[in-house]
Enzyme design. Structure first.
Site, PDB file in Angstrom:
ATOM      1  N   LYS A  76     -11.301  -4.193  -2.896  1.00 14.96           N
ATOM      2  CA  LYS A  76     -12.411  -3.249  -3.042  1.00 14.96           C
ATOM      3  C   LYS A  76     -11.936  -1.833  -3.340  1.00 14.96           C
ATOM      4  O   LYS A  76     -12.712  -1.004  -3.810  1.00 14.96           O
ATOM      5  CB  LYS A  76     -13.303  -3.297  -1.802  1.00 14.96           C
TER       6      LYS A  76
ATOM      7  N   LYS B 180      -4.492  -9.741  -6.187  1.00 14.43           N
ATOM      8  CA  LYS B 180      -5.681 -10.005  -5.376  1.00 14.43           C
ATOM      9  C   LYS B 180      -6.823  -9.050  -5.727  1.00 14.43           C
ATOM     10  O   LYS B 180      -6.579  -7.856  -5.938  1.00 14.43           O
ATOM     11  CB  LYS B 180      -5.303  -9.832  -3.896  1.00 14.43           C
TER      12      LYS B 180
ATOM     13  N   LYS C 261       0.827  -1.217   0.000  1.00 13.69           N
ATOM     14  CA  LYS C 261       0.000   0.000   0.000  1.00 13.69           C
ATOM     15  C   LYS C 261       0.856   1.260   0.000  1.00 13.69           C
ATOM     16  O   LYS C 261       0.550   2.219  -0.697  1.00 13.69           O
ATOM     17  CB  LYS C 261      -0.978   0.008   1.181  1.00 13.69           C
TER      18      LYS C 261
HETATM   19  N1  AQP Z   1      -9.571 -11.145  -3.013  1.00  9.99           N
HETATM   20  C1  AQP Z   1      -9.893 -11.717  -1.859  1.00  9.99           C
HETATM   21  N2  AQP Z   1     -10.083 -13.045  -1.782  1.00  9.99           N
HETATM   22  C2  AQP Z   1     -10.418 -13.637  -0.604  1.00  9.99           C
HETATM   23  N3  AQP Z   1     -10.588 -12.941   0.554  1.00  9.99           N
HETATM   24  C3  AQP Z   1     -10.411 -11.613   0.512  1.00  9.99           C
HETATM   25  N4  AQP Z   1     -10.491 -10.645   1.445  1.00  9.99           N
HETATM   26  C4  AQP Z   1     -10.219  -9.439   0.885  1.00  9.99           C
HETATM   27  N5  AQP Z   1      -9.954  -9.592  -0.410  1.00  9.99           N
HETATM   28  C5  AQP Z   1     -10.050 -10.926  -0.680  1.00  9.99           C
HETATM   29  C6  AQP Z   1     -10.848 -10.889   2.833  1.00  9.99           C
HETATM   30  O1  AQP Z   1     -11.917 -10.016   3.157  1.00  9.99           O
HETATM   31  C7  AQP Z   1     -11.720  -9.479   4.457  1.00  9.99           C
HETATM   32  C8  AQP Z   1     -11.686  -7.978   4.242  1.00  9.99           C
HETATM   33  O2  AQP Z   1     -10.627  -7.392   4.727  1.00  9.99           O
HETATM   34  P1  AQP Z   1     -10.390  -5.841   4.798  1.00  9.99           P
HETATM   35  O3  AQP Z   1     -11.457  -5.045   4.190  1.00  9.99           O
HETATM   36  O4  AQP Z   1     -10.161  -5.517   6.215  1.00  9.99           O
HETATM   37  O5  AQP Z   1      -9.041  -5.635   4.044  1.00  9.99           O
HETATM   38  P2  AQP Z   1      -8.363  -6.270   2.826  1.00  9.99           P
HETATM   39  O6  AQP Z   1      -7.999  -7.682   3.103  1.00  9.99           O
HETATM   40  O7  AQP Z   1      -7.247  -5.343   2.481  1.00  9.99           O
HETATM   41  O8  AQP Z   1      -9.507  -6.252   1.732  1.00  9.99           O
HETATM   42  P3  AQP Z   1      -9.593  -5.456   0.402  1.00  9.99           P
HETATM   43  O9  AQP Z   1     -10.904  -5.767  -0.232  1.00  9.99           O
HETATM   44  O10 AQP Z   1      -8.370  -5.710  -0.416  1.00  9.99           O
HETATM   45  O11 AQP Z   1      -9.629  -3.967   0.925  1.00  9.99           O
HETATM   46  P4  AQP Z   1      -8.754  -2.714   0.552  1.00  9.99           P
HETATM   47  O12 AQP Z   1      -8.803  -2.620  -0.939  1.00  9.99           O
HETATM   48  O13 AQP Z   1      -9.419  -1.581   1.236  1.00  9.99           O
HETATM   49  O14 AQP Z   1      -7.383  -2.986   1.084  1.00  9.99           O
HETATM   50  C9  AQP Z   1     -10.439 -10.109   5.005  1.00  9.99           C
HETATM   51  O15 AQP Z   1     -10.767 -11.266   5.768  1.00  9.99           O
HETATM   52  C10 AQP Z   1      -9.702 -10.517   3.770  1.00  9.99           C
HETATM   53  O16 AQP Z   1      -8.829 -11.588   3.960  1.00  9.99           O
END
Ligand code: AQP
Length: 341
Positions: free
Chosen positions: A202, A199, A116
């Protein structure tokens, strides 16, 4: 173990954008599955979201949206506690106490921080982004959670939490339960449709990167039909980066419909090409999301329903969190406040 004899789980999602099928398959779906067997706490981690810049109005709106989606996917507020992280101030306070114990070297090693921060200008990276895992450790340890249902990308943060809890217990005596990660067998890492070696997230801007839980069916179909694949024809699971797109589509299909890898491959043995695979994946995703979206709309239409659940959830969560926090403060030597008479 809790009063009702059940083990406890805690997990959360950041309201940093619109939830994707990755968030659903990696995290939310497991939460629904564990809520009967575990004393369950699920929070919307708004304090994590602000570790990168957020528009205040959008953050407020997304926070409610994510909480409503927890309900729409089937988390039952009678069985699980649903709350907003910042509504329980103990999260911030324990995060600070743990920050004072968290070695900088451990934090600097975190892959999510490196990824990030690499995308940001050096002087706009907030210290909160580096400290993100310490806040996550506080979320989990406050509830003495035994298990944390998350996707594969959170494995490293979970290890950090375990190490930090052990460090605290070693320095100040047994205080925290050491949590285990609970990673699903299929769907633990859904990849971006436009870039299947990355990955699905969102907070990616690109239009064809992710399917969002609230995307209308026509958009879901369009996104999946445009998913990046390769120039071959073979529909099989593969670790070859060249085949990452097909592997991802099969993974999504399997995570939704079940079956072994062999069974899924057999189901596509007669397919005429990737178009057939994409159509089948698109229909599976539409079939999964349509009922969820109906429930989401009903929840949002019911005046006061969501806010009542969140208020009740925060009160229930605070009672447990404050008890742990009081113990931690005491062990660290902070003078207990006396109420003014
Ligand atoms: N691509 C993915 N496949 C499987 N699991 C996923 N998770 C996120 N992306 C995937 C799981 O969803 C939960 C959300 O976690 P978060 O919002 O706290 O942060 P993150 O993991 O960083 O998710 P994002 O969607 O990628 O958010 P941003 O873009 O804001 O950083 C966790 O349990 C994660 O493992």
């Amino acid at each position: 173990m809790t009063e009702n004899g059940k083990k406890r789980v805690l997990s959360g999602i950041q309201p940093s954008g619109s939830l994707t099928i990755g968030n659903y398959l990696g995290a939310l779906r497991q939460w629904v599955a564990v809520q009967d067997d575990y004393d369950s706490f699920f929070c919307v981690v708004d304090l994590h979201a602000i570790t990168v810049p957020q528009d205040p109005e959008t953050l407020r709106q997304k926070t409610r949206e994510v909480a409503a989606l927890y309900l729409a996917v089937g988390i039952d507020p009678e069985r699980a506690t649903i709350f907003i992280q910042s509504h329980v101030p103990a999260h911030s306070e324990l995060a600070w106490l743990l920050t004072c114990l968290a070695p900088l070297g451990w934090l600097n090693r975190m892959t999510q921080f490196k990824d990030k921060s690499a995308k940001m200008k050096q002087d706009s990276i907030g210290a909160g982004l580096l400290n993100y895992p310490t806040l996550m450790a506080a979320d989990i340890l406050l509830y003495q959670a035994e298990a944390v249902p998350v996707g594969d990308d959170q494995r490293q943060h979970l290890e950090f939490t375990r190490d930090l809890a052990q460090r605290f217990n070693h320095l100040y005596g047994e205080t925290f339960t050491i949590p285990e990660a609970m990673i699903p067998p299929a769907g633990a890492r859904v990849m971006g449709l436009d870039e299947p070696t990355k990955k699905m997230s969102k907070s990616e801007d690109s239009e064809y990167h992710a399917v969002y839980l609230l995307d209308p069916p026509a958009r879901i179909r369009k996104k999946i039909m445009r998913a990046v694949t390769d120039s071959g024809r073979e529909i099989c699971f593969s670790d070859d980066p060249e085949k990452a797109g097909v592997n991802n589509l099969l993974t999504i299909y399997q995570a939704i419909n079940g079956g072994t890898r062999e069974e899924v491959e057999t189901a596509f043995a007669a397919a005429r090409g990737y178009g057939d695979l994409k159509k089948a994946v698109a229909e599976s995703v539409v079939g999964l999301l349509e009922p969820l979206q109906e429930r989401y709309n009903e929840i949002m239409a019911e005046e006061g329903y969501l806010d009542d659940i969140l208020a009740h959830g925060a009160a229930r969560a605070a009672a447990i969190a404050n008890a742990t926090l009081a113990e931690v403060r005491d062990r660290m030597g902070l003078l207990a406040p006396r109420s003014h008479s």
